[in-house]
Design a protein around this motif. Sequence first.
Motif: not given
Length: 117
Positions: A50-73
């Motif tokens: 999963v860590k390797e797959a996350l490195k391969r995500l396009p930047e906009h998808l990665y940023n959306e994921r980080v936003f969702r996780i931070k908002r959830a926390l």
Amino acid sequence: MIAARAKPVSLNFAGGGRLFERLCKWYYNAAGFNKYGLMRDDMLYEDDDVKEALKRLPEHLYNERVFRIKRALDLSLKHQILPKDQWVKYEEDHRYLEPYLKEVIRERQEREAWNKK
């Protein structure tokens, strides 16, 4: 925030598709992560694949994921959930990480097979 990878299940009996779909929707809502704005792939346990797959995500998808996780926390710390109209719906949830994860797993298995020779 840990979830196991599950393989898709197919039912081969008459009428089972609708029942299974309703059960999936019920379970999706019962899990509760959607009430924080998270998607299924946000809940994956971050092993090496999963860590390797996350490195391969396009930047906009990665940023959306980080936003969702931070908002959830943030919501979790405040003991709050999103308003119901902002919950991620079962139909709207897509497996954005799945193609990258499949590729990483396929490459790892290929590497392991090559190293056995």
